[in-house]
Write a protein that holds these residues in place. Structure first.
Motif, mmCIF file in Angstrom:
data_model
loop_
_atom_site.group_PDB
_atom_site.id
_atom_site.type_symbol
_atom_site.label_atom_id
_atom_site.label_comp_id
_atom_site.label_asym_id
_atom_site.label_seq_id
_atom_site.Cartn_x
_atom_site.Cartn_y
_atom_site.Cartn_z
ATOM 1 N N CYS A 1 25.120 -13.201 -2.477
ATOM 2 C CA CYS A 1 26.051 -12.970 -1.370
ATOM 3 C C CYS A 1 27.177 -12.018 -1.779
ATOM 4 O O CYS A 1 27.974 -11.596 -0.942
ATOM 5 N N HIS B 1 29.487 -12.790 -4.116
ATOM 6 C CA HIS B 1 30.592 -13.489 -4.752
ATOM 7 C C HIS B 1 30.399 -13.551 -6.260
ATOM 8 O O HIS B 1 29.351 -13.938 -6.755
ATOM 9 N N CYS C 1 26.409 -20.897 -6.485
ATOM 10 C CA CYS C 1 27.513 -20.091 -5.974
ATOM 11 C C CYS C 1 28.612 -20.992 -5.418
ATOM 12 O O CYS C 1 28.359 -21.862 -4.584
HETATM 13 ZN ZN LIG Z 1 26.929 -16.830 -2.886
#
Ligand SMILES: [Zn+2]
Length: 311
Positions: A270, A272, A285
């Motif tokens: 994503c 991050h 995550c």
């Molecule tokens: Zn993520």
């Protein structure tokens, strides 16, 4: 006549080699001498051009023959399976045989044959990322597919070798320790050959045109995590595996690229990035909750080259 040349003449003067072989050897030494110091010649060898050295096969056995003053001498050679593949290709003409060297190392005779062949660059669009680790020696990823190459057995065998050496150390059997180390190196090299072969086979079967791995040349300076410290410990075998993957990829027409290793283990798909995303072998995550095997997540990020290609 320079020093290296006269030394070779002296060594050859009581051997029965024709002048063509002696001259080829001197040519090779001279060209090598341009790049290195004369003092670094620890072993003596003699060289054959592609006409002088002939590879032959009788039944299951390979022989090489070369001329001496009296007659051609044929000697049987011991070849490992991957070497046999190349000998076969010399015999069937799909690779071109170049110059060869006959040399002695630790009491054994070796023949090194150089070969050349054309490689057509593959145009397949897919990228394979490969992460090297300890629990799994290598994890390879292409799109949604992945392969894990176990390190368990490797670690076990290496521990056994180390334990044996420790025992030997107490009784000061130095030559036995050296022998054990050599045996371990040969075993590890064999494992690396097998793993690298399998990786390339998966790449070829899955439309891969590019293989990417981390550039870990300055790992020593940034060995912070346990994983990286472990990599350091086994760095010679990782380095060997990487070299094998590289040349086998290139021989198969697959481009080999090194990527910057920064953040490959802590970045989520994503986007991050956080150190706490990774916990041992698990990746989770903190932002989106995505979970993945940590080494696989690394391999995926390596394939994407998230920090760019290494210079
Ligand atoms: Zn993520």
């Amino acid at each position: 006549m320079n020093k290296a040349t006269s030394k070779i003449f002296k060594e050859f003067s009581h051997e029965k080699f024709p002048s063509a072989v002696v001259n080829q050897t001197i040519r090779e030494v001279k060209s090598k001498k341009k790049n290195q110091n004369t003092k670094s010649f620890k072993k003596l060898w003699c060289c054959f051009n592609n006409q002088n050295l002939k590879v032959e096969k009788a039944g299951d056995f390979y022989t090489v023959s070369f001329p001496t003053l009296e007659k051609r001498t044929g000697v049987p050679v011991v070849a490992r399976p991957y070497q046999q593949e190349w000998l076969e290709r010399i015999l069937n003409g799909t690779v071109k045989q170049g110059a060869s060297e006959l040399y002695r190392k630790k009491g054994k005779w070796y023949i090194a044959i150089s070969i050349t062949f054309e490689v057509e660059q593959r145009k397949e669009p897919k990228v394979m990322g490969i992460d090297l680790g300890l629990k799994y020696i290598a994890v390879a990823s292409v799109g949604t597919k992945s392969w894990f190459f176990k390190g368990n057995q490797v670690a076990f065998v290496r521990r056994r070798f180390a334990a044996k050496r420790k025992k030997l150390g107490k009784s000061k059997k130095l030559s036995a320790i050296k022998k054990s180390k050599n045996k371990e190196s040969r075993w590890m090299k064999d494992q690396n050959h097998k793993i690298s072969r399998q990786i390339i086979d998966h790449a070829l079967a899955n439309g891969v045109g590019i293989i990417r791995m981390e550039d870990l040349t300055d790992i020593r300076n940034r060995a912070k995590s346990k994983k990286e410290a472990g990599r350091n410990l086994h760095s010679w075998s990782f380095h060997q595996l990487k070299k094998m993957i590289k040349y086998k990829a290139e021989m198969a027409g697959i481009r080999f690229e090194l990527v910057k290793p920064d953040y490959t283990s802590q970045t989520c798909k994503c986007g991050h990035r956080e150190k706490a995303n990774r916990n041992g072998i698990q990746f989770r995550c903190k932002k989106c909750g995505y979970t993945c095997h940590a080494d696989l997540n690394g391999a995926i990020n390596i394939a994407k080259a998230i920090s760019g290609l290494a210079a």
